[in-house]
Design an enzyme around this catalytic site. Structure first.
Site, PDB file in Angstrom:
ATOM      1  CB  ILE A  53      -2.255   3.041  -9.708  1.00 31.53           C
ATOM      2  CG1 ILE A  53      -1.860   3.218  -7.854  1.00 31.53           C
ATOM      3  CG2 ILE A  53      -2.754   4.360 -10.135  1.00 31.53           C
ATOM      4  CD1 ILE A  53      -0.151   3.869  -8.434  1.00 31.53           C
ATOM      5  CD  GLU A  54     -10.658   3.046  -7.923  1.00 35.39           C
ATOM      6  OE1 GLU A  54     -11.102   2.404  -7.797  1.00 35.39           O
ATOM      7  OE2 GLU A  54     -10.632   4.125  -8.562  1.00 35.39           O
ATOM      8  CB  CYS A  63      -4.072  -4.607  -6.871  1.00 36.58           C
ATOM      9  SG  CYS A  63      -4.880  -5.363  -7.347  1.00 36.58           S
ATOM     10  CD  GLU A  65      -3.302  -6.193  -2.306  1.00 29.07           C
ATOM     11  OE1 GLU A  65      -4.231  -6.772  -1.707  1.00 29.07           O
ATOM     12  OE2 GLU A  65      -2.738  -5.602  -2.894  1.00 29.07           O
ATOM     13  CB  CYS A 100      -7.907  -9.304  -6.074  1.00 22.31           C
ATOM     14  SG  CYS A 100      -6.181  -9.515  -6.770  1.00 22.31           S
ATOM     15  CB  CYS A 103      -2.264  -9.656  -5.047  1.00 24.01           C
ATOM     16  SG  CYS A 103      -3.228  -7.736  -5.583  1.00 24.01           S
TER      17      CYS A 103
END
Length: 145
Positions: A53-54, A63, A65, A100, A103
């Site tokens: 969700i940006e 992110c 995850e 990443c 995460c």
């Protein structure tokens, strides 16, 4: 957490992959156009999904995850067996999409070294890693005594 048979594990993996791939369309990625979806298998067999969700203020982005983990943890879940992750430009999971570093650290907070991470392509092909392989020599709750 009781040990699953190989057949049960394979069936759960198939469900995870399916949920992760289905979730790609729910990502909110208007800036990067890179959609990511995750499906998290809890110790009790339940599955929690998450998407990236940006946010226009990029640091507020989350992110997929972490979204899945936070949903599960907020519902009282504390035991996790595996996560399936897929992602790609414009929602096309043409290649593997590894988690990443942040995460991976969140996974380490709640999971041991044998936690399974499935990286999934849109075709359903996948690669499997343990958390220990993705985050060697990790720092976690046990380091704090």
């Amino acid at each position: 957490m009781e040990r699953k048979t190989l057949k049960q594990e394979k069936e759960q993996d198939e469900a995870l992959v399916r949920e992760a791939l289905l979730g790609l369309s729910r990502s909110y990625a208007p800036y990067s156009h890179f959609h990511v979806s995750a499906a998290l298998l809890c110790g009790d067999g339940s599955i929690y999904t998450g998407n990236n969700i940006e946010n226009a203020a990029y640091s507020a982005t989350v992110c997929a995850e972490r979204c899945a983990f936070f949903k599960a943890v907020s519902e009282g879940k504390r035991e996790f067996a595996a996560i399936a992750i897929c992602g790609g430009k414009d929602g096309e999971a043409e290649d593997y999409c590894p988690p990443c570093g942040v995460c991976r650290q969140v996974m380490r907070e709640f999971c041991g070294p044998s936690f399974r991470v499935l990286l999934v392509k849109g075709t359903g092909e996948r690669r499997e890693f343990t958390l220990a392989e993705l985050l060697p020599e990790s720092f976690g709750p046990d380091n704090l005594g």
